[in-house]
Write a protein that holds these residues in place. Structure first.
Motif, PDB file in Angstrom:
ATOM      1  N   GLY A 105       0.353  -0.767   0.933  1.00  0.00           N
ATOM      2  CA  GLY A 105       0.303  -2.003   1.696  1.00  0.00           C
ATOM      3  C   GLY A 105       0.280  -1.752   3.192  1.00  0.00           C
ATOM      4  O   GLY A 105       0.770  -2.573   3.977  1.00  0.00           O
ATOM      5  N   ASP A 106      -0.291  -0.624   3.579  1.00  0.00           N
ATOM      6  CA  ASP A 106      -0.389  -0.243   4.989  1.00  0.00           C
ATOM      7  C   ASP A 106      -1.505  -1.072   5.639  1.00  0.00           C
ATOM      8  O   ASP A 106      -2.687  -0.736   5.543  1.00  0.00           O
ATOM      9  N   THR A 107      -1.108  -2.148   6.327  1.00  0.00           N
ATOM     10  CA  THR A 107      -2.086  -3.089   6.868  1.00  0.00           C
ATOM     11  C   THR A 107      -3.027  -2.443   7.866  1.00  0.00           C
ATOM     12  O   THR A 107      -4.246  -2.657   7.827  1.00  0.00           O
ATOM     13  N   ALA A 108      -2.468  -1.617   8.752  1.00  0.00           N
ATOM     14  CA  ALA A 108      -3.310  -0.994   9.782  1.00  0.00           C
ATOM     15  C   ALA A 108      -4.347  -0.073   9.149  1.00  0.00           C
ATOM     16  O   ALA A 108      -5.530  -0.088   9.532  1.00  0.00           O
ATOM     17  N   SER A 109      -3.919   0.715   8.162  1.00  0.00           N
ATOM     18  CA  SER A 109      -4.861   1.622   7.490  1.00  0.00           C
ATOM     19  C   SER A 109      -5.894   0.846   6.688  1.00  0.00           C
ATOM     20  O   SER A 109      -7.080   1.192   6.660  1.00  0.00           O
ATOM     21  N   LEU A 110      -5.463  -0.236   6.032  1.00  0.00           N
ATOM     22  CA  LEU A 110      -6.388  -1.026   5.230  1.00  0.00           C
ATOM     23  C   LEU A 110      -7.500  -1.614   6.092  1.00  0.00           C
ATOM     24  O   LEU A 110      -8.649  -1.670   5.677  1.00  0.00           O
ATOM     25  N   GLN A 111      -7.161  -2.055   7.282  1.00  0.00           N
ATOM     26  CA  GLN A 111      -8.178  -2.657   8.139  1.00  0.00           C
ATOM     27  C   GLN A 111      -9.202  -1.640   8.622  1.00  0.00           C
ATOM     28  O   GLN A 111     -10.327  -1.994   8.964  1.00  0.00           O
ATOM     29  N   ARG A 112      -8.840  -0.356   8.629  1.00  0.00           N
ATOM     30  CA  ARG A 112      -9.820   0.669   8.995  1.00  0.00           C
ATOM     31  C   ARG A 112     -10.883   0.826   7.918  1.00  0.00           C
ATOM     32  O   ARG A 112     -11.996   1.265   8.197  1.00  0.00           O
ATOM     33  N   TYR A 113     -10.534   0.461   6.683  1.00  0.00           N
ATOM     34  CA  TYR A 113     -11.479   0.585   5.571  1.00  0.00           C
ATOM     35  C   TYR A 113     -12.183  -0.739   5.269  1.00  0.00           C
ATOM     36  O   TYR A 113     -13.103  -0.767   4.453  1.00  0.00           O
ATOM     37  N   ALA A 114     -11.733  -1.833   5.917  1.00  0.00           N
ATOM     38  CA  ALA A 114     -12.289  -3.150   5.610  1.00  0.00           C
ATOM     39  C   ALA A 114     -13.527  -3.427   6.445  1.00  0.00           C
ATOM     40  O   ALA A 114     -13.631  -3.020   7.604  1.00  0.00           O
ATOM     41  N   ASP A 115     -14.459  -4.148   5.840  1.00  0.00           N
ATOM     42  CA  ASP A 115     -15.656  -4.580   6.556  1.00  0.00           C
ATOM     43  C   ASP A 115     -15.270  -5.594   7.633  1.00  0.00           C
ATOM     44  O   ASP A 115     -14.200  -6.209   7.579  1.00  0.00           O
ATOM     45  N   ALA A 116     -16.136  -5.783   8.607  1.00  0.00           N
ATOM     46  CA  ALA A 116     -15.857  -6.701   9.713  1.00  0.00           C
ATOM     47  C   ALA A 116     -15.581  -8.103   9.187  1.00  0.00           C
ATOM     48  O   ALA A 116     -16.325  -8.632   8.364  1.00  0.00           O
ATOM     49  N   GLY A 117     -14.492  -8.710   9.660  1.00  0.00           N
ATOM     50  CA  GLY A 117     -14.137 -10.069   9.265  1.00  0.00           C
ATOM     51  C   GLY A 117     -13.395 -10.167   7.952  1.00  0.00           C
ATOM     52  O   GLY A 117     -13.053 -11.266   7.519  1.00  0.00           O
ATOM     53  N   VAL A 118     -13.117  -9.045   7.280  1.00  0.00           N
ATOM     54  CA  VAL A 118     -12.434  -9.043   5.983  1.00  0.00           C
ATOM     55  C   VAL A 118     -10.985  -8.599   6.180  1.00  0.00           C
ATOM     56  O   VAL A 118     -10.722  -7.604   6.856  1.00  0.00           O
ATOM     57  N   THR A 119     -10.053  -9.342   5.601  1.00  0.00           N
ATOM     58  CA  THR A 119      -8.633  -8.985   5.647  1.00  0.00           C
ATOM     59  C   THR A 119      -8.182  -8.582   4.251  1.00  0.00           C
ATOM     60  O   THR A 119      -8.381  -9.333   3.292  1.00  0.00           O
ATOM     61  N   LEU A 120      -7.589  -7.406   4.125  1.00  0.00           N
ATOM     62  CA  LEU A 120      -7.148  -6.883   2.836  1.00  0.00           C
ATOM     63  C   LEU A 120      -5.630  -6.767   2.815  1.00  0.00           C
ATOM     64  O   LEU A 120      -5.019  -6.429   3.827  1.00  0.00           O
ATOM     65  N   GLU A 121      -5.052  -7.063   1.657  1.00  0.00           N
ATOM     66  CA  GLU A 121      -3.614  -6.918   1.469  1.00  0.00           C
ATOM     67  C   GLU A 121      -3.364  -5.992   0.284  1.00  0.00           C
ATOM     68  O   GLU A 121      -4.069  -6.060  -0.724  1.00  0.00           O
ATOM     69  N   GLY A 122      -2.372  -5.156   0.399  1.00  0.00           N
ATOM     70  CA  GLY A 122      -2.079  -4.200  -0.662  1.00  0.00           C
ATOM     71  C   GLY A 122      -0.826  -4.551  -1.441  1.00  0.00           C
ATOM     72  O   GLY A 122      -0.318  -5.675  -1.377  1.00  0.00           O
ATOM     73  N   PHE A 123      -0.312  -3.558  -2.210  1.00  0.00           N
ATOM     74  CA  PHE A 123       0.837  -3.766  -3.096  1.00  0.00           C
ATOM     75  C   PHE A 123       2.181  -3.614  -2.396  1.00  0.00           C
ATOM     76  O   PHE A 123       3.221  -3.865  -3.004  1.00  0.00           O
ATOM     77  N   ASP A 124       2.175  -3.137  -1.177  1.00  0.00           N
ATOM     78  CA  ASP A 124       3.413  -2.988  -0.408  1.00  0.00           C
ATOM     79  C   ASP A 124       4.440  -2.121  -1.138  1.00  0.00           C
ATOM     80  O   ASP A 124       5.626  -2.433  -1.160  1.00  0.00           O
ATOM     81  N   GLY A 125       3.949  -1.040  -1.764  1.00  0.00           N
ATOM     82  CA  GLY A 125       4.840  -0.084  -2.410  1.00  0.00           C
ATOM     83  C   GLY A 125       5.233  -0.415  -3.831  1.00  0.00           C
ATOM     84  O   GLY A 125       6.019   0.305  -4.446  1.00  0.00           O
ATOM     85  N   ALA A 126       4.710  -1.521  -4.395  1.00  0.00           N
ATOM     86  CA  ALA A 126       5.052  -1.857  -5.783  1.00  0.00           C
ATOM     87  C   ALA A 126       4.519  -0.808  -6.753  1.00  0.00           C
ATOM     88  O   ALA A 126       5.090  -0.583  -7.821  1.00  0.00           O
ATOM     89  N   PHE A 127       3.386  -0.151  -6.416  1.00  0.00           N
ATOM     90  CA  PHE A 127       2.827   0.961  -7.185  1.00  0.00           C
ATOM     91  C   PHE A 127       2.568   2.117  -6.230  1.00  0.00           C
ATOM     92  O   PHE A 127       2.519   1.940  -5.013  1.00  0.00           O
ATOM     93  N   THR A 128       2.370   3.277  -6.814  1.00  0.00           N
ATOM     94  CA  THR A 128       1.944   4.436  -6.032  1.00  0.00           C
ATOM     95  C   THR A 128       0.599   4.908  -6.552  1.00  0.00           C
ATOM     96  O   THR A 128       0.295   4.770  -7.746  1.00  0.00           O
ATOM     97  N   PHE A 129      -0.213   5.450  -5.655  1.00  0.00           N
ATOM     98  CA  PHE A 129      -1.522   5.955  -6.059  1.00  0.00           C
ATOM     99  C   PHE A 129      -1.366   7.345  -6.668  1.00  0.00           C
ATOM    100  O   PHE A 129      -0.759   8.238  -6.080  1.00  0.00           O
ATOM    101  N   VAL A 130      -1.910   7.520  -7.886  1.00  0.00           N
ATOM    102  CA  VAL A 130      -1.864   8.823  -8.560  1.00  0.00           C
ATOM    103  C   VAL A 130      -3.212   9.513  -8.454  1.00  0.00           C
ATOM    104  O   VAL A 130      -3.311  10.653  -7.980  1.00  0.00           O
ATOM    105  N   GLU A 131      -4.272   8.824  -8.913  1.00  0.00           N
ATOM    106  CA  GLU A 131      -5.604   9.429  -8.812  1.00  0.00           C
ATOM    107  C   GLU A 131      -6.698   8.382  -8.983  1.00  0.00           C
ATOM    108  O   GLU A 131      -6.480   7.308  -9.543  1.00  0.00           O
TER     109      GLU A 131
END
Length: 342
Positions: free
Chosen positions: A242-268
């Motif tokens: 749920g890293d908002t700053a990092s997510l916005q680096r991957y988002a297209d212009a004008g798109v806002t993305l929200e993550g899990f905020d640590g509810a899950f962890t990425f494995v693969e």
């Protein structure tokens, strides 16, 4: 040169003393054109003939049109007002008048009590069943007080309306490893606006799952899959945290993305499918493995991504719309994936 008034020669004047007064008017000058009195007399003679009925018909049509416009103008605001003042929570009814939404809600609550019993606590069930049963009904409603059963996930399945006061409401539920149906006869007291279970329910087997036909796998763009793998791995790590700053680096212009905020962890990132043909905008299917929290109390210095806090793994599939700008890919949208191939 002057001419004598034509009124004096009108034979009607001779017999009418009131009209004969017009004979005393001086003669009008002879201009060589028809006088205004003559024009008026000629118009009066024409309209007094067969044309006057057309005037009255035209007036009648005009008044009818005005009345229609006025009635519609008054009725439209009234209808809008009455629609706006209709209670928003009014329950839908069937064609026969049975309130299906309210009746189904009543049956679901009844089923949650009826399908769960324990021989060690029979009186508890009897007390919970009482609000749904007719007066004089057996307190356990067919159960002998022995054994144990538990059920959940009660959901509406169908309604058979018998008439405006009676319906058979069928529900689906899960008990152990079985999905089954429960049909409940329900009576509606229209005067009191109350429901009651009208007879013994019936448990039925639920339909088996449908046969899913095979689906051909699309042609894959291997080069795009290799190019997108690393950026998408980084994206899903930020998505899990749920890293908002990092997510916005991957988002297209004008798109806002929200993550899990640590509810899950990425494995693969287990699989990545990019179908052909190629283009600057691609629909990408990603199969991601999430780490599920163990439920244990985390250590004071633990982070959401600490592998020691992962209690299990869960695979999920996503459909991402990716847009390429220059040499970089950006996420325009993320949602659940379509059915898988195979």
């Amino acid at each position: 040169m002057a001419r004598r008034s034509t009124v004096q020669h009108d034979p009607r004047i001779a017999g009418d003393p009131e009209l004969s007064a017009y004979s005393d008017f001086p003669d009008e000058p002879d201009s060589g054109q028809e006088t205004s009195r003559e024009r008026s007399a000629s118009r009066g003679r024409w309209s007094g003939g067969g044309g006057r009925w057309l005037v009255w018909v035209g007036r009648a049509v005009l008044w009818a049109l005005i009345i229609v416009i006025v009635v519609n103008g008054v009725r439209a605001p009234f209808e809008r007002f009455t629609r706006q003042n209709t209670p928003a929570g009014a329950a839908p009814v069937s064609a026969d008048g049975f309130p299906t939404t309210q009746g189904t809600s009543f049956a679901i609550q009844f089923a949650a009590v009826y399908l769960n019993f324990d021989g060690a606590r029979p009186q508890e069930r009897a007390g919970r069943l009482a609000p749904y049963l007719p007066e004089g009904a057996e307190s356990q409603f067919g159960w002998d007080g022995l054994g144990r059963m538990s059920a959940g996930a009660v959901q509406p399945y169908g309604v058979e309306v018998v008439d405006a006061d009676n319906a058979v409401i069928t529900l689906t539920y899960q008990s152990s490893d079985r999905r089954q149906l429960l049909s409940v006869p329900v009576y509606y007291d229209r005067a009191a606006e109350k429901f009651v279970v009208a007879g013994r329910p019936g448990i039925l087997p639920a339909p088996a799952p449908a046969n899913l036909p095979a689906k051909a796998a699309p042609d894959r763009d291997g080069a795009a899959e290799r190019e997108l793998r690393t950026p998408l791995e980084d994206f899903f790590k930020a998505y899990a945290a749920g890293d908002t700053a990092s997510l916005q680096r991957y988002a297209d212009a004008g798109v806002t993305l929200e993550g899990f905020d640590g509810a899950f962890t990425f494995v693969e990132l287990k699989d990545l499918l990019v179908p052909l043909p190629a283009g600057a905008t691609r629909e990408v299917t990603a199969t991601v493995v999430w780490g599920v929290p163990s439920g244990a109390t985390p250590a004071p210095d633990a982070t959401p991504a600490d592998p020691g806090q992962v209690g299990g793994k869960l695979e999920q599939a996503y459909l991402l719309t990716m847009v390429k700008q220059g040499d970089k890919w950006f996420v325009k949208d993320i949602r659940g994936a379509h059915r898988s191939a195979g």
